[in-house]
Design an enzyme around this catalytic site. Structure first.
Site, PDB file in Angstrom:
ATOM      1  CB  VAL A  59      -0.980   0.001   1.196  1.00 18.08           C
ATOM      2  CG1 VAL A  59      -1.785   1.283   1.241  1.00 18.08           C
ATOM      3  CG2 VAL A  59      -1.915  -1.197   1.102  1.00 18.08           C
ATOM      4  CB  CYS A  60       4.011   2.163   1.740  1.00 17.64           C
ATOM      5  SG  CYS A  60       3.463   1.905   3.442  1.00 17.64           S
ATOM      6  CB  ALA A  61       4.948   0.353  -3.139  1.00 14.24           C
ATOM      7  CB  SER A  63       0.496   5.893  -1.124  1.00 11.96           C
ATOM      8  OG  SER A  63       1.749   5.823  -0.475  1.00 11.96           O
TER       9      SER A  63
END
Length: 166
Positions: A59-61, A63
């Site tokens: 999810v971080c990637a 975003s």
């Protein structure tokens, strides 16, 4: 403190996000070239602070990729992607993904950014990392939008963050 979840398990942060209408707290963060960046380095620009636990998670990637794509067309705006990842990992991620419309910044040295913005996990498996948040700052340094994502595994509301810029 914010009460959020990580994989459905309740966790807490050390504080709360800056209030809309307040001045954004200054910061000292490390860029991928190991230089120190502060709020003054981005003076006169709108800023989207994309704050997250680690660029090495899905999810971080996502975003970072999403803001890289969407923010590239917004005038006078910089997207700062902030985590406690080492600058080397941030640089490798952007190089591998071909991302050049975001500024990767690390809070690895002191964690002061996470504490000052109230986003550091105080409990849970990600203790010491940053929770998933968005803070939008206008060109004069005022906080105009914030989002503390309630479940760490969820993506932020990209549209609402970018629409706050007008």
């Amino acid at each position: 403190m914010a009460n959020i979840t990580l994989g459905g398990t309740p966790v807490e942060t050390v504080g709360t996000l800056p209030k809309t209408g307040s001045k954004a707290p200054d910061f000292k963060l490390t860029a991928i070239d190991l230089s120190t960046k502060t709020m003054a380095d981005f003076a006169g620009h709108n800023l989207v602070l994309n704050i997250f636990p680690s660029v090495n998670t899905g999810v971080c990637a996502t975003s970072v990729r999403t803001f890289n794509e969407r923010a590239s067309s917004i005038d006078n705006t910089k997207v700062l992607c902030i985590s406690r990842d080492l600058p080397f990992a941030q640089d490798q991620f952007c190089a591998a993904e071909g991302l050049d419309n975001v500024v990767m910044l690390s809070d690895f040295k002191t964690g002061a950014f996470g504490d000052n913005y109230g986003v550091t996990f105080k409990t849970g498996g990600f203790e010491g990392l940053h929770s998933r948040c968005i803070v939008v700052v206008n060109a004069v340094g005022d906080v105009i939008y914030t989002e503390q994502v309630g479940e760490t595994g969820d993506e932020p509301n990209y549209e609402a963050a970018l629409e706050s810029l007008g």
